[in-house]
Scaffold this motif. Structure first.
Motif, PDB file in Angstrom:
ATOM      1  N   UNK A 115      35.640  41.771  51.665  1.00  0.00           N
ATOM      2  CA  UNK A 115      35.892  41.524  53.205  1.00  0.00           C
ATOM      3  C   UNK A 115      34.767  40.685  53.280  1.00  0.00           C
ATOM      4  N   UNK A 116      34.824  40.079  54.060  1.00  0.00           N
ATOM      5  CA  UNK A 116      33.068  39.554  54.418  1.00  0.00           C
ATOM      6  C   UNK A 116      32.993  38.288  53.818  1.00  0.00           C
ATOM      7  N   UNK A 117      31.817  37.688  54.805  1.00  0.00           N
ATOM      8  CA  UNK A 117      32.285  36.549  54.251  1.00  0.00           C
ATOM      9  C   UNK A 117      32.026  35.843  52.900  1.00  0.00           C
ATOM     10  N   UNK A 118      31.638  36.676  52.200  1.00  0.00           N
ATOM     11  CA  UNK A 118      31.727  35.899  50.820  1.00  0.00           C
ATOM     12  C   UNK A 118      33.244  36.151  49.929  1.00  0.00           C
ATOM     13  N   UNK A 119      34.003  36.258  50.723  1.00  0.00           N
ATOM     14  CA  UNK A 119      35.074  36.373  50.064  1.00  0.00           C
ATOM     15  C   UNK A 119      36.002  35.040  50.494  1.00  0.00           C
ATOM     16  N   UNK A 120      34.839  34.042  51.749  1.00  0.00           N
ATOM     17  CA  UNK A 120      35.268  32.681  51.324  1.00  0.00           C
ATOM     18  C   UNK A 120      34.910  31.908  50.326  1.00  0.00           C
ATOM     19  N   UNK A 121      33.648  32.430  49.303  1.00  0.00           N
ATOM     20  CA  UNK A 121      33.846  31.541  48.572  1.00  0.00           C
ATOM     21  C   UNK A 121      35.207  31.606  47.364  1.00  0.00           C
ATOM     22  N   UNK A 122      35.247  30.231  46.484  1.00  0.00           N
ATOM     23  CA  UNK A 122      36.005  30.822  45.347  1.00  0.00           C
ATOM     24  C   UNK A 122      36.314  31.407  44.841  1.00  0.00           C
ATOM     25  N   UNK A 123      37.202  31.877  44.218  1.00  0.00           N
ATOM     26  CA  UNK A 123      37.262  32.846  42.719  1.00  0.00           C
ATOM     27  C   UNK A 123      35.880  32.357  41.629  1.00  0.00           C
ATOM     28  N   UNK A 124      36.203  31.182  41.315  1.00  0.00           N
ATOM     29  CA  UNK A 124      34.922  30.601  40.374  1.00  0.00           C
ATOM     30  C   UNK A 124      33.982  30.980  40.575  1.00  0.00           C
ATOM     31  N   UNK A 125      33.454  31.301  42.129  1.00  0.00           N
ATOM     32  CA  UNK A 125      31.998  31.217  42.409  1.00  0.00           C
ATOM     33  C   UNK A 125      31.968  31.983  42.304  1.00  0.00           C
ATOM     34  N   UNK A 126      33.102  33.735  42.908  1.00  0.00           N
ATOM     35  CA  UNK A 126      32.481  34.830  42.574  1.00  0.00           C
ATOM     36  C   UNK A 126      32.188  35.237  41.438  1.00  0.00           C
ATOM     37  N   UNK A 127      33.364  35.529  40.576  1.00  0.00           N
ATOM     38  CA  UNK A 127      32.865  35.700  39.040  1.00  0.00           C
ATOM     39  C   UNK A 127      32.092  35.444  38.856  1.00  0.00           C
ATOM     40  N   UNK A 128      31.860  33.987  38.980  1.00  0.00           N
ATOM     41  CA  UNK A 128      30.125  34.038  38.342  1.00  0.00           C
ATOM     42  C   UNK A 128      28.711  34.223  39.110  1.00  0.00           C
ATOM     43  N   UNK A 129      29.615  35.400  40.343  1.00  0.00           N
ATOM     44  CA  UNK A 129      28.077  36.366  40.415  1.00  0.00           C
ATOM     45  C   UNK A 129      28.458  37.775  39.630  1.00  0.00           C
ATOM     46  N   UNK A 130      29.434  38.013  40.657  1.00  0.00           N
ATOM     47  CA  UNK A 130      29.623  39.360  39.563  1.00  0.00           C
ATOM     48  C   UNK A 130      30.196  39.732  38.196  1.00  0.00           C
ATOM     49  N   UNK A 131      30.832  38.683  37.044  1.00  0.00           N
ATOM     50  CA  UNK A 131      30.764  38.840  35.970  1.00  0.00           C
ATOM     51  C   UNK A 131      29.343  39.373  35.401  1.00  0.00           C
ATOM     52  N   UNK A 132      28.519  38.584  35.554  1.00  0.00           N
ATOM     53  CA  UNK A 132      27.174  38.586  34.534  1.00  0.00           C
ATOM     54  C   UNK A 132      26.681  40.342  34.927  1.00  0.00           C
ATOM     55  N   UNK A 133      26.495  40.511  36.340  1.00  0.00           N
ATOM     56  CA  UNK A 133      25.825  41.045  37.517  1.00  0.00           C
ATOM     57  C   UNK A 133      26.907  42.904  36.361  1.00  0.00           C
ATOM     58  N   UNK A 134      28.123  43.094  36.268  1.00  0.00           N
ATOM     59  CA  UNK A 134      28.475  43.757  35.535  1.00  0.00           C
ATOM     60  C   UNK A 134      28.719  43.857  34.373  1.00  0.00           C
ATOM     61  N   UNK A 135      28.857  42.722  33.853  1.00  0.00           N
ATOM     62  CA  UNK A 135      27.788  43.226  32.300  1.00  0.00           C
ATOM     63  C   UNK A 135      26.340  44.062  32.089  1.00  0.00           C
ATOM     64  N   UNK A 136      25.884  44.099  32.397  1.00  0.00           N
ATOM     65  CA  UNK A 136      24.794  44.461  32.794  1.00  0.00           C
ATOM     66  C   UNK A 136      24.559  46.356  32.845  1.00  0.00           C
ATOM     67  N   UNK A 137      25.517  45.993  33.809  1.00  0.00           N
ATOM     68  CA  UNK A 137      26.097  47.367  35.097  1.00  0.00           C
ATOM     69  C   UNK A 137      26.269  48.366  33.681  1.00  0.00           C
ATOM     70  N   UNK A 138      27.546  47.825  33.202  1.00  0.00           N
ATOM     71  CA  UNK A 138      27.962  48.356  31.940  1.00  0.00           C
ATOM     72  C   UNK A 138      26.411  49.040  30.850  1.00  0.00           C
ATOM     73  N   UNK A 139      26.393  47.923  30.277  1.00  0.00           N
ATOM     74  CA  UNK A 139      25.032  47.818  29.333  1.00  0.00           C
ATOM     75  C   UNK A 139      24.436  49.609  29.617  1.00  0.00           C
ATOM     76  N   UNK A 140      23.931  49.801  31.036  1.00  0.00           N
ATOM     77  CA  UNK A 140      23.272  50.262  31.843  1.00  0.00           C
ATOM     78  C   UNK A 140      24.049  51.863  30.931  1.00  0.00           C
ATOM     79  N   UNK A 141      25.070  52.008  32.180  1.00  0.00           N
ATOM     80  CA  UNK A 141      24.948  53.026  31.758  1.00  0.00           C
ATOM     81  C   UNK A 141      26.469  53.807  30.690  1.00  0.00           C
ATOM     82  N   UNK A 142      26.136  52.258  29.494  1.00  0.00           N
ATOM     83  CA  UNK A 142      26.626  53.182  28.824  1.00  0.00           C
ATOM     84  C   UNK A 142      25.320  53.727  27.654  1.00  0.00           C
ATOM     85  N   UNK A 143      24.013  53.228  28.312  1.00  0.00           N
ATOM     86  CA  UNK A 143      22.878  53.782  28.175  1.00  0.00           C
ATOM     87  C   UNK A 143      22.631  55.127  27.934  1.00  0.00           C
TER      88      UNK A 143
END
Length: 147
Positions: free
Chosen positions: A112-140
């Motif tokens: 929900x919220x204004x970010x929901x208005x962004x097209x899915x490819x834009x949201x993906x470009x914002x979210x996926x790299x962040x979550x790649x790093x989050x999982x790297x940290x979680x694994x460490x």
């Protein structure tokens, strides 16, 4: 938008990190400090009270548990107002081989919220790299704690 990583840590070790709400800013990209962790975390309905950003531009917000299968799955609703809210699902799948370890899958999308208005490819470009790093940290953290 799913990110998947394998780790030498077993699902129990990864779950111990997820179940310790005070570790949240150690693995979640953007979370900068914890203010409080509800008693009973990570039971459904409990919340993490955290801050996002860097001083002096800190935003106090919360993340709440919307679903939980201890040791296997954690579903969260993360807030970052005024940008909106996101649904996050973390799944732990033990590897079947004798070496142990597990596969962690992290799925996230804007709920929900204004970010929901962004097209899915834009949201993906914002979210996926962040979550790649989050999982790297979680694994460490999980691999370090399981030694």
């Amino acid at each position: 938008m799913a990110v998947r990583r394998e780790t030498a840590a077993d699902a129990e070790a990864v779950w111990r990190v997820l179940a310790d709400g005070w570790l949240y800013p150690s693995w979640v990209v953007g979370a900068s400090r914890m203010r409080d962790v509800d008693e009973g975390w990570p039971a459904v309905g409990t919340m993490l009270h955290h801050s996002v950003g860097a001083w002096p531009a800190l935003i106090n917000d919360t993340t709440s548990v919307t679903g939980c299968v201890p040791g296997r799955e954690l579903m969260l609703r993360g807030r970052l107002w005024p940008l909106g809210e996101a649904d996050i699902r973390l799944r732990l799948e033990p590897n079947g081989d004798a070496g142990g370890g597990c596969t962690i899958t992290m799925e996230e999308d804007v709920a929900s919220g204004p970010t929901k208005l962004l097209p899915k490819p834009v949201r993906t470009a914002m979210i996926v790299p962040r979550n790649v790093e989050a999982l790297r940290r979680l694994i460490y953290l999980a691999e370090g704690r399981s030694r």
